[in-house]
Design a protein around this motif. Structure first.
Motif, mmCIF file in Angstrom:
data_model
loop_
_atom_site.group_PDB
_atom_site.id
_atom_site.type_symbol
_atom_site.label_atom_id
_atom_site.label_comp_id
_atom_site.label_asym_id
_atom_site.label_seq_id
_atom_site.Cartn_x
_atom_site.Cartn_y
_atom_site.Cartn_z
ATOM 1 N N VAL A 1 10.269 118.917 93.246
ATOM 2 C CA VAL A 1 10.773 118.904 91.871
ATOM 3 C C VAL A 1 12.292 118.727 91.871
ATOM 4 N N ALA A 2 12.993 119.412 92.776
ATOM 5 C CA ALA A 2 14.445 119.277 92.877
ATOM 6 C C ALA A 2 14.830 117.865 93.318
ATOM 7 N N ASN B 1 17.200 112.549 91.848
ATOM 8 C CA ASN B 1 17.161 111.109 92.113
ATOM 9 C C ASN B 1 16.614 110.261 90.982
ATOM 10 N N GLU B 2 15.982 110.843 89.973
ATOM 11 C CA GLU B 2 15.316 110.025 88.963
ATOM 12 C C GLU B 2 16.276 109.180 88.138
ATOM 13 N N GLY B 3 17.552 109.489 88.164
ATOM 14 C CA GLY B 3 18.534 108.668 87.458
ATOM 15 C C GLY B 3 18.666 107.269 88.045
ATOM 16 N N HIS B 4 18.318 107.109 89.318
ATOM 17 C CA HIS B 4 18.392 105.807 89.989
ATOM 18 C C HIS B 4 17.093 105.020 89.891
ATOM 19 N N TRP B 5 16.052 105.640 89.394
ATOM 20 C CA TRP B 5 14.729 105.005 89.395
ATOM 21 C C TRP B 5 14.458 104.285 88.087
ATOM 22 N N ASP B 6 13.943 103.079 88.204
ATOM 23 C CA ASP B 6 13.524 102.305 87.047
ATOM 24 C C ASP B 6 12.046 102.531 86.778
ATOM 25 N N LYS B 7 11.246 102.552 87.860
ATOM 26 C CA LYS B 7 9.798 102.678 87.720
ATOM 27 C C LYS B 7 9.260 103.434 88.929
ATOM 28 N N VAL B 8 8.273 104.316 88.688
ATOM 29 C CA VAL B 8 7.647 105.091 89.764
ATOM 30 C C VAL B 8 6.139 105.019 89.601
#
Length: 134
Positions: free
Chosen positions: A112-113, A118-125
């Motif tokens: 979760v941490a 890192n989710e600010g750098h992700w466009d799609k997961v």
């Protein structure tokens, strides 16, 4: 008395050989096979540097070590080909012994941490589990 010593002389090496064989057997027989594989595909936002992508891969590899239920882990960059477009940049493969372990992984505090950091750098997961067929 002499036959007793002779019998003991034969039994001690046989006993030692049996113990050795049990140790070898225990070392090479798998305990419980892995049942679940989780695939995590990530597409980074435009402008994400290669250094940030490499940091992501290192951090993910470090994070999986903190999760005791991960049996095996590998990751890599997606190989680009003309007909699949560029849907994702990196793929992580995690293997778990049980479905419960895979579910616990999604709730793990380290995971979760990692996602929050890192989710600010992700466009799609894309994350999905699959059974491992034998």
């Amino acid at each position: 008395m002499k036959t007793r010593n002779k019998t003991l002389g034969y039994l001690v090496p046989i006993f030692a050989l049996c113990v050795f064989m049990l140790v070898i057997y225990g070392a090479y027989v798998p305990h419980k096979p892995a049942e679940i594989q989780r695939v995590v595909c990530i597409k980074f936002k435009p402008g994400t540097t290669p250094q940030e992508v490499e940091k992501h891969l290192r951090d993910f590899a470090t994070m999986k070590k903190a999760v005791k239920d991960v049996v095996a882990y590998s990751a890599g960059h997606v190989q680009k080909s003309g007909n699949n477009g560029e849907q994702f940049d990196v793929i992580h493969y995690l293997t778990f012994r049980t479905n419960e372990a895979a579910q616990e992984y999604t709730l793990n505090a380290d995971r979760v941490a990692f996602v929050k950091a890192n989710e600010g750098h992700w466009d799609k997961v894309l994350e999905m589990n699959s059974n491992i067929e034998k």
